[in-house]
Design an enzyme around this catalytic site. Structure first.
Site, PDB file in Angstrom:
ATOM      1  N   GLY A 296      -3.495  42.284 -16.938  1.00 40.26           N
ATOM      2  CA  GLY A 296      -4.311  42.785 -18.038  1.00 40.26           C
ATOM      3  C   GLY A 296      -3.688  42.817 -19.410  1.00 40.26           C
ATOM      4  O   GLY A 296      -4.372  43.088 -20.397  1.00 40.26           O
TER       5      GLY A 296
ATOM      6  N   GLU B  54       0.269  41.643 -11.625  1.00 41.04           N
ATOM      7  CA  GLU B  54      -0.621  40.486 -11.474  1.00 41.04           C
ATOM      8  C   GLU B  54      -1.006  39.896 -12.834  1.00 41.04           C
ATOM      9  O   GLU B  54      -2.188  39.814 -13.162  1.00 41.04           O
ATOM     10  CB  GLU B  54      -1.900  40.919 -10.745  1.00 41.04           C
TER      11      GLU B  54
ATOM     12  N   TYR C 290     -18.041  35.544 -24.320  1.00 41.74           N
ATOM     13  CA  TYR C 290     -17.556  36.857 -24.785  1.00 41.74           C
ATOM     14  C   TYR C 290     -17.508  36.960 -26.297  1.00 41.74           C
ATOM     15  O   TYR C 290     -16.917  37.895 -26.831  1.00 41.74           O
ATOM     16  CB  TYR C 290     -16.122  37.120 -24.303  1.00 41.74           C
TER      17      TYR C 290
ATOM     18  N   CYS D 108     -26.474  21.104 -24.999  1.00 40.33           N
ATOM     19  CA  CYS D 108     -27.810  21.414 -25.493  1.00 40.33           C
ATOM     20  C   CYS D 108     -28.126  22.894 -25.366  1.00 40.33           C
ATOM     21  O   CYS D 108     -29.000  23.294 -24.586  1.00 40.33           O
ATOM     22  CB  CYS D 108     -28.829  20.584 -24.739  1.00 40.33           C
TER      23      CYS D 108
ATOM     24  N   TYR E 194      -8.136  31.035 -18.643  1.00 38.22           N
ATOM     25  CA  TYR E 194      -9.588  31.108 -18.530  1.00 38.22           C
ATOM     26  C   TYR E 194     -10.265  30.025 -19.371  1.00 38.22           C
ATOM     27  O   TYR E 194     -11.334  30.233 -19.933  1.00 38.22           O
ATOM     28  CB  TYR E 194     -10.095  32.513 -18.898  1.00 38.22           C
TER      29      TYR E 194
HETATM   30  N1  LLP Z   1      -5.662  41.108 -11.168  1.00 41.24           N
HETATM   31  C1  LLP Z   1      -6.987  41.266 -10.959  1.00 41.24           C
HETATM   32  C2  LLP Z   1      -7.445  42.011  -9.787  1.00 41.24           C
HETATM   33  C3  LLP Z   1      -7.899  40.720 -11.869  1.00 41.24           C
HETATM   34  O1  LLP Z   1      -9.202  40.882 -11.671  1.00 41.24           O
HETATM   35  C4  LLP Z   1      -7.430  39.997 -12.999  1.00 41.24           C
HETATM   36  C5  LLP Z   1      -8.352  39.402 -13.954  1.00 41.24           C
HETATM   37  C6  LLP Z   1      -6.034  39.841 -13.150  1.00 41.24           C
HETATM   38  C7  LLP Z   1      -5.186  40.423 -12.226  1.00 41.24           C
HETATM   39  C8  LLP Z   1      -5.425  39.081 -14.288  1.00 41.24           C
HETATM   40  O2  LLP Z   1      -5.694  39.673 -15.514  1.00 41.24           O
HETATM   41  P1  LLP Z   1      -4.990  39.140 -16.849  1.00 41.24           P
HETATM   42  O3  LLP Z   1      -3.519  39.429 -16.750  1.00 41.24           O
HETATM   43  O4  LLP Z   1      -5.269  37.678 -16.938  1.00 41.24           O
HETATM   44  O5  LLP Z   1      -5.671  39.889 -17.924  1.00 41.24           O
HETATM   45  N2  LLP Z   1     -12.437  35.405 -17.970  1.00 41.24           N
HETATM   46  C9  LLP Z   1     -12.010  36.514 -18.784  1.00 41.24           C
HETATM   47  C10 LLP Z   1     -10.945  37.327 -18.092  1.00 41.24           C
HETATM   48  C11 LLP Z   1     -11.360  37.806 -16.725  1.00 41.24           C
HETATM   49  C12 LLP Z   1     -10.270  38.570 -16.028  1.00 41.24           C
HETATM   50  C13 LLP Z   1     -10.638  38.838 -14.605  1.00 41.24           C
HETATM   51  N3  LLP Z   1      -9.623  39.484 -13.851  1.00 41.24           N
HETATM   52  C14 LLP Z   1     -11.552  35.998 -20.131  1.00 41.24           C
HETATM   53  O6  LLP Z   1     -11.617  34.793 -20.359  1.00 41.24           O
HETATM   54  O7  LLP Z   1     -11.186  36.784 -21.002  1.00 41.24           O
END
Ligand code: LLP
Length: 418
Positions: free
Chosen positions: A239, A273, A316, A342, A371
């Site tokens: 996150g 993660e 978003y 389109c 992403y």
């Molecule tokens: N762990 C879990 C359980 C998750 O659901 C996620 C992301 C992560 C780790 C990794 O999070 P990060 O470190 O990448 O923030 N598509 C969206 C982001 C969706 C994130 C979903 N879960 C975007 O493009 O901003």
């Protein structure tokens, strides 16, 4: 921190001008920097040095096999959310004992695959799921290692679509009822309770939500230990945000400096993660300007990449910086940078002050490593993009561009229509 910068007037990916990559591989093109990925991964690993930990990279951010292999080679684990991601992680050489499996909708087939593989743990999101894992493990004569994903009800102050740790989100088990769920889990014959997990959202740019969430989770952890649960893994999720424009998010070391003292000698292996903070700024989307168009007072820059290639702006309203591959002296204009799809929602930037673009030139959409490709689609029957990994002066194609044949390869026409 990343390795995309101007040298003179030319934008470089590490030591290669991106213009050359466009000529060699065509556009639109995803370009990644090897050093940037490695540096970000190591930033996590080093921040927690001295404390038992596993950096389980969240595959969903970018699943390219070359990137996974690079992380695997450097000791990375995986956070997966599907059987497909498990398959990819294993193919890339990530050891099963470094794989954690999240997601609210794991199917029987996926659970079987993970049990057969012998992953580190399932991050379980509901009572129903727990019962299903217990049932399947029983049939397979296995004991399934699980952590419960706890929803700590913390507002991560990010985009509502990517916040996951608040009561109204579908994720995890409410912290108030966690203890009774742990008790229930411990009564299941084929389940071994080994961990606690939380993940509160993505693109979080301040430390306090992480600190608050960890404190809440630790109260539960201590409670569980008092009751003789053998909790070995504390999974704090991902996150951490990245700078897309002028945000100044904390770096892994800032986070570790706040979190490690709170853990204060507890005997656990910490799991994290991260996805975006490893690959986000390590990738750009290179696109070519096809046409310029003026409609009333509005300027449109029409490029060859669309919302199907990078859907974050459309989905978003996400901001991605857009800069020219070759700088020139020229005026600034306000324009919408749009793709060929389109849909009116097909844009990469809206009402953006940018350097006046010229037909045929290349623009770099920055911070597109996370992403981007992983959320792309073939909408409007557009073949998948190519991906290139740059390391110093070297560049390697790590995914070849799709072709028209790929678009229909898996489709079948019933005999009566043949
Ligand atoms: N762990 C879990 C359980 C998750 O659901 C996620 C992301 C992560 C780790 C990794 O999070 P990060 O470190 O990448 O923030 N598509 C969206 C982001 C969706 C994130 C979903 N879960 C975007 O493009 O901003």
């Amino acid at each position: 921190m990343h390795f995309f910068s101007y040298k003179g007037n030319e934008l470089y990916a590490e030591d290669v001008p991106v213009r050359e990559l466009a000529e060699r591989y065509g556009t639109p093109l995803y370009i990644y920097s090897h050093e940037t990925i490695l540096r970000h991964f190591r930033a996590y690993d080093e921040a927690y040095r001295g404390f038992p930990h596993i950096v389980c990279y969240a595959l969903k951010a970018n699943t390219n096999s070359a990137i996974l292999r690079l992380l695997a080679r450097n000791g990375g684990g995986a956070d997966i959310v599907s059987g497909g991601e498990l398959f990819r992680a294993l193919k890339a050489g990530i050891p099963p004992k470094k794989i954690v499996y999240a997601g609210v909708g794991k199917t029987e087939q996926e659970i079987r695959f993970a049990l057969k593989t012998g992953i580190l743990m399932f991050n379980v999101e509901s009572v129903d799921e727990l019962a299903e894992i217990d049932r399947i493990a029983g049939i397979m004569k296995k004991k399934a290692p699980v952590a419960l994903r706890i929803n700590p009800d913390i507002d991560p102050k990010t985009h509502p679509y990517i916040s996951t740790g608040m009561k109204e989100n579908k994720f995890g088990i409410a912290i108030e009822t966690a203890l009774e769920h742990y008790r229930a889990a411990s009564r299941l014959k084929n389940i071994e309770v080994v961990g606690v997990q939380k993940h509160i959202g993505s693109q979080i740019t301040t430390l306090s939500p992480f600190v608050d969430a960890l404190k809440r989770i630790l109260t539960l952890f201590d409670e569980l230990n008092k009751r003789k649960f053998d909790i070995r893994y504390l999974d704090i999720g991902g996150g951490l945000g990245i700078p897309y424009s002028d945000e100044k998010p904390p770096v892994p070391n800032d986070l570790a400096r706040r979190l490690l003292p709170i853990l204060n000698g507890r005997k656990i292996t910490l799991i994290m993660e991260p996805g975006r903070s490893i690959v986000g700024n390590a990738g750009i989307l290179l696109t070519r300007v096809l046409y310029l168009k003026k409609s009333g007072r509005k300027n449109f820059v029409i490029v060859d990449a669309g919302m199907n290639d990078l859907m974050r702006p459309s989905l978003y309203d996400a901001y991605h910086r857009i800069i020219p591959a070759v700088k020139r002296r020229r005026p600034q204009v306000t324009a919408d940078v749009v793709g060929p799809i389109c849909e009116s929602g097909d844009f990469l930037a809206k009402g953006r002050r940018i350097e006046k673009a010229e037909r045929g030139e290349c623009l770099a959409v920055m911070s597109a490593g996370a992403y981007g490709m992983s959320m792309s689609s073939n909408y409007n029957s557009r073949p998948s993009l190519a991906e290139v990994l740059v390391k110093g002066k070297k560049h390697n194609l790590i995914r070849k561009r799709g072709d028209y044949g790929d678009l229909i390869r898996d489709e079948m026409v019933p005999g009566y229509l043949a």
